[in-house]
Scaffold this motif. Structure first.
Motif, PDB file in Angstrom:
ATOM      1  N   THR A  64      -7.759  -3.095 -32.122  1.00 53.19           N
ATOM      2  CA  THR A  64      -7.542  -4.284 -30.924  1.00 53.19           C
ATOM      3  C   THR A  64      -7.015  -5.520 -31.202  1.00 53.19           C
ATOM      4  O   THR A  64      -6.978  -5.602 -32.941  1.00 53.19           O
ATOM      5  N   ARG A  65      -6.743  -6.291 -30.737  1.00 46.66           N
ATOM      6  CA  ARG A  65      -5.952  -7.907 -30.692  1.00 46.66           C
ATOM      7  C   ARG A  65      -6.039  -8.743 -30.047  1.00 46.66           C
ATOM      8  O   ARG A  65      -6.673  -8.725 -28.631  1.00 46.66           O
ATOM      9  N   HIS A  66      -6.189 -10.044 -30.807  1.00 47.13           N
ATOM     10  CA  HIS A  66      -6.707 -11.400 -30.022  1.00 47.13           C
ATOM     11  C   HIS A  66      -4.847 -11.919 -29.589  1.00 47.13           C
ATOM     12  O   HIS A  66      -4.923 -11.877 -30.719  1.00 47.13           O
ATOM     13  N   LEU A  67      -4.907 -12.074 -28.685  1.00 45.84           N
ATOM     14  CA  LEU A  67      -3.886 -12.640 -28.519  1.00 45.84           C
ATOM     15  C   LEU A  67      -4.229 -14.496 -27.792  1.00 45.84           C
ATOM     16  O   LEU A  67      -4.685 -14.487 -26.866  1.00 45.84           O
ATOM     17  N   VAL A  68      -3.553 -15.104 -28.337  1.00 48.79           N
ATOM     18  CA  VAL A  68      -3.960 -16.859 -28.205  1.00 48.79           C
ATOM     19  C   VAL A  68      -2.723 -17.710 -27.530  1.00 48.79           C
ATOM     20  O   VAL A  68      -1.505 -17.231 -28.487  1.00 48.79           O
ATOM     21  N   SER A  69      -2.737 -18.363 -26.419  1.00 47.96           N
ATOM     22  CA  SER A  69      -0.981 -18.987 -25.841  1.00 47.96           C
ATOM     23  C   SER A  69      -1.598 -20.084 -25.352  1.00 47.96           C
ATOM     24  O   SER A  69      -3.226 -20.691 -24.806  1.00 47.96           O
ATOM     25  N   THR A  70      -0.777 -20.569 -24.717  1.00 49.89           N
ATOM     26  CA  THR A  70      -0.569 -21.822 -23.650  1.00 49.89           C
ATOM     27  C   THR A  70      -1.233 -22.879 -24.542  1.00 49.89           C
ATOM     28  O   THR A  70      -3.054 -23.795 -24.110  1.00 49.89           O
ATOM     29  N   VAL A  71      -1.269 -23.413 -25.585  1.00 44.47           N
ATOM     30  CA  VAL A  71      -2.246 -23.882 -27.013  1.00 44.47           C
ATOM     31  C   VAL A  71      -2.054 -25.967 -25.823  1.00 44.47           C
ATOM     32  O   VAL A  71      -1.058 -25.839 -26.432  1.00 44.47           O
ATOM     33  N   SER A  72      -2.879 -26.375 -25.902  1.00 43.47           N
ATOM     34  CA  SER A  72      -3.021 -27.973 -25.963  1.00 43.47           C
ATOM     35  C   SER A  72      -4.006 -28.368 -26.866  1.00 43.47           C
ATOM     36  O   SER A  72      -5.477 -27.874 -26.630  1.00 43.47           O
ATOM     37  N   VAL A  73      -3.479 -29.564 -27.540  1.00 38.71           N
ATOM     38  CA  VAL A  73      -4.373 -30.384 -28.571  1.00 38.71           C
ATOM     39  C   VAL A  73      -4.308 -31.743 -28.183  1.00 38.71           C
ATOM     40  O   VAL A  73      -3.916 -32.333 -28.250  1.00 38.71           O
ATOM     41  N   ALA A  74      -5.684 -32.362 -28.364  1.00 44.69           N
ATOM     42  CA  ALA A  74      -6.076 -33.714 -28.119  1.00 44.69           C
ATOM     43  C   ALA A  74      -6.079 -34.301 -29.462  1.00 44.69           C
ATOM     44  O   ALA A  74      -7.347 -33.707 -29.690  1.00 44.69           O
ATOM     45  N   LEU A  75      -5.782 -35.030 -29.844  1.00 44.48           N
ATOM     46  CA  LEU A  75      -6.627 -35.895 -31.383  1.00 44.48           C
ATOM     47  C   LEU A  75      -7.523 -36.772 -31.310  1.00 44.48           C
ATOM     48  O   LEU A  75      -6.822 -37.612 -30.753  1.00 44.48           O
ATOM     49  N   ASP A  76      -8.020 -37.215 -31.999  1.00 41.51           N
ATOM     50  CA  ASP A  76      -8.964 -38.321 -31.742  1.00 41.51           C
ATOM     51  C   ASP A  76      -9.357 -39.104 -33.296  1.00 41.51           C
ATOM     52  O   ASP A  76     -10.695 -38.596 -33.296  1.00 41.51           O
ATOM     53  N   GLY A  77      -8.982 -39.137 -33.955  1.00 41.18           N
ATOM     54  CA  GLY A  77      -8.886 -39.468 -34.656  1.00 41.18           C
ATOM     55  C   GLY A  77      -9.445 -38.375 -35.828  1.00 41.18           C
ATOM     56  O   GLY A  77      -8.722 -37.293 -35.893  1.00 41.18           O
ATOM     57  N   ASP A  78     -10.804 -38.118 -36.673  1.00 41.42           N
ATOM     58  CA  ASP A  78     -11.025 -37.082 -37.280  1.00 41.42           C
ATOM     59  C   ASP A  78     -11.791 -36.248 -36.721  1.00 41.42           C
ATOM     60  O   ASP A  78     -12.361 -35.151 -36.856  1.00 41.42           O
ATOM     61  N   ARG A  79     -11.340 -36.154 -35.696  1.00 41.03           N
ATOM     62  CA  ARG A  79     -12.097 -35.425 -34.518  1.00 41.03           C
ATOM     63  C   ARG A  79     -10.800 -34.459 -33.576  1.00 41.03           C
ATOM     64  O   ARG A  79      -9.195 -35.363 -33.507  1.00 41.03           O
ATOM     65  N   ALA A  80     -10.970 -33.622 -32.589  1.00 46.33           N
ATOM     66  CA  ALA A  80      -9.948 -32.682 -31.810  1.00 46.33           C
ATOM     67  C   ALA A  80     -10.565 -31.628 -30.651  1.00 46.33           C
ATOM     68  O   ALA A  80     -11.143 -31.477 -31.522  1.00 46.33           O
ATOM     69  N   GLN A  81     -10.106 -31.298 -29.573  1.00 49.39           N
ATOM     70  CA  GLN A  81     -10.411 -30.815 -28.386  1.00 49.39           C
ATOM     71  C   GLN A  81      -9.452 -29.857 -28.185  1.00 49.39           C
ATOM     72  O   GLN A  81      -7.276 -30.509 -28.453  1.00 49.39           O
ATOM     73  N   ALA A  82      -9.602 -28.763 -28.562  1.00 50.74           N
ATOM     74  CA  ALA A  82      -7.487 -28.372 -27.732  1.00 50.74           C
ATOM     75  C   ALA A  82      -8.266 -27.302 -27.526  1.00 50.74           C
ATOM     76  O   ALA A  82      -9.389 -26.661 -27.316  1.00 50.74           O
ATOM     77  N   GLU A  83      -7.590 -26.690 -26.496  1.00 52.93           N
ATOM     78  CA  GLU A  83      -7.978 -25.331 -24.860  1.00 52.93           C
ATOM     79  C   GLU A  83      -6.670 -24.775 -25.263  1.00 52.93           C
ATOM     80  O   GLU A  83      -5.182 -24.848 -25.424  1.00 52.93           O
ATOM     81  N   SER A  84      -7.098 -23.520 -24.831  1.00 54.83           N
ATOM     82  CA  SER A  84      -6.156 -22.315 -24.714  1.00 54.83           C
ATOM     83  C   SER A  84      -6.174 -21.062 -24.124  1.00 54.83           C
ATOM     84  O   SER A  84      -7.685 -21.069 -23.961  1.00 54.83           O
ATOM     85  N   TYR A  85      -5.329 -20.034 -23.679  1.00 54.84           N
ATOM     86  CA  TYR A  85      -5.877 -19.375 -23.006  1.00 54.84           C
ATOM     87  C   TYR A  85      -5.800 -17.833 -24.597  1.00 54.84           C
ATOM     88  O   TYR A  85      -5.093 -17.975 -25.107  1.00 54.84           O
ATOM     89  N   TRP A  86      -7.243 -16.654 -24.138  1.00 45.49           N
ATOM     90  CA  TRP A  86      -6.470 -15.523 -24.649  1.00 45.49           C
ATOM     91  C   TRP A  86      -6.950 -13.845 -23.879  1.00 45.49           C
ATOM     92  O   TRP A  86      -7.114 -14.247 -23.117  1.00 45.49           O
ATOM     93  N   GLN A  87      -6.429 -13.681 -25.042  1.00 42.30           N
ATOM     94  CA  GLN A  87      -6.366 -11.643 -24.351  1.00 42.30           C
ATOM     95  C   GLN A  87      -6.793 -11.323 -25.007  1.00 42.30           C
ATOM     96  O   GLN A  87      -6.484 -11.681 -26.455  1.00 42.30           O
ATOM     97  N   PHE A  88      -7.628 -10.326 -25.300  1.00 42.67           N
ATOM     98  CA  PHE A  88      -8.254  -9.445 -25.862  1.00 42.67           C
ATOM     99  C   PHE A  88      -7.349  -7.690 -25.684  1.00 42.67           C
ATOM    100  O   PHE A  88      -7.345  -7.138 -24.527  1.00 42.67           O
ATOM    101  N   TYR A  89      -6.838  -7.198 -26.963  1.00 45.50           N
ATOM    102  CA  TYR A  89      -6.952  -5.706 -25.834  1.00 45.50           C
ATOM    103  C   TYR A  89      -7.067  -4.438 -27.105  1.00 45.50           C
ATOM    104  O   TYR A  89      -7.599  -5.119 -28.042  1.00 45.50           O
ATOM    105  N   ALA A  90      -7.359  -2.939 -26.604  1.00 44.05           N
ATOM    106  CA  ALA A  90      -7.655  -2.293 -27.176  1.00 44.05           C
ATOM    107  C   ALA A  90      -6.378  -1.057 -27.454  1.00 44.05           C
ATOM    108  O   ALA A  90      -5.489  -1.496 -26.638  1.00 44.05           O
ATOM    109  N   THR A  91      -6.967  -0.655 -28.068  1.00 47.59           N
ATOM    110  CA  THR A  91      -5.790   0.981 -27.938  1.00 47.59           C
ATOM    111  C   THR A  91      -4.159   1.102 -28.711  1.00 47.59           C
ATOM    112  O   THR A  91      -3.195   0.964 -27.527  1.00 47.59           O
ATOM    113  N   THR A  92      -4.017  -0.611 -29.497  1.00 50.29           N
ATOM    114  CA  THR A  92      -2.602  -1.602 -29.867  1.00 50.29           C
ATOM    115  C   THR A  92      -2.066  -0.738 -30.780  1.00 50.29           C
ATOM    116  O   THR A  92      -0.996  -0.695 -30.876  1.00 50.29           O
ATOM    117  N   ASP A  93      -2.230   0.479 -30.812  1.00 41.45           N
ATOM    118  CA  ASP A  93      -1.562   1.930 -31.530  1.00 41.45           C
ATOM    119  C   ASP A  93      -1.435   2.926 -30.389  1.00 41.45           C
ATOM    120  O   ASP A  93      -0.348   3.428 -31.201  1.00 41.45           O
TER     121      ASP A  93
END
Length: 141
Positions: free
Chosen positions: A80-109
């Motif tokens: 199985t594999r987790h794929l992450v893409s389209t990541v955005s990050v917003a920084l605020d000092g020592d804190r941050a928010q991120a949003e991203s898309y994910w896909q989960f695949y099976a039978t990757t062999d």
């Protein structure tokens, strides 16, 4: 807002570090050790997935990973594999928010099959050991 060169360099370094945490979380969920996976979370982190029990604290999050591995639905040798893409990050000092898309695949062999997809809404904190995930809300679809 105008940032000094030093501030801009620091912000770029912070954003890259956060993007690396997101990438490593996916990689370690698939092939890494649970210890390495858990180390990317803040001690008091929270992980939410629709239809699943809310995981509170690093130990509970790691226990969830161990349960998924024991069930054979994710982790080493499950193809199985987790794929992450389209990541955005917003920084605020020592804190941050991120949003991203994910896909989960099976039978990757053989013929990879998309099992599910959605997006992550992540909150990060800067700790003495670097950026750590403090809260992850997993949304399906």
């Amino acid at each position: 807002m105008i940032f000094s060169l030093e501030d801009r360099v620091r912000r770029v370094a912070d954003e890259l570090a956060i993007r690396n945490v997101i990438a490593l979380l996916a990689r370690y969920a698939d092939e890494g050790t649970l210890e390495d996976y858990g180390a990317l979370f803040a001690l008091d982190a929270c992980w939410e997935l629709p239809g699943a029990r809310i995981r509170k604290g690093r130990a509970d999050i790691v226990a969830g990973g161990a349960e998924r591995r024991a069930a054979g639905v994710a982790g080493p040798d499950t193809h199985t594999r987790h794929l992450v893409s389209t990541v955005s990050v917003a920084l605020d000092g020592d804190r941050a928010q991120a949003e991203s898309y994910w896909q989960f695949y099976a039978t990757t062999d053989s013929v990879p099959c998309l099992q599910s997809m959605g997006y992550y809404r992540d909150l990060f904190r800067l700790t003495a050991k670097g950026w750590r995930l403090h809260y992850r809300q997993v949304t399906l679809g």
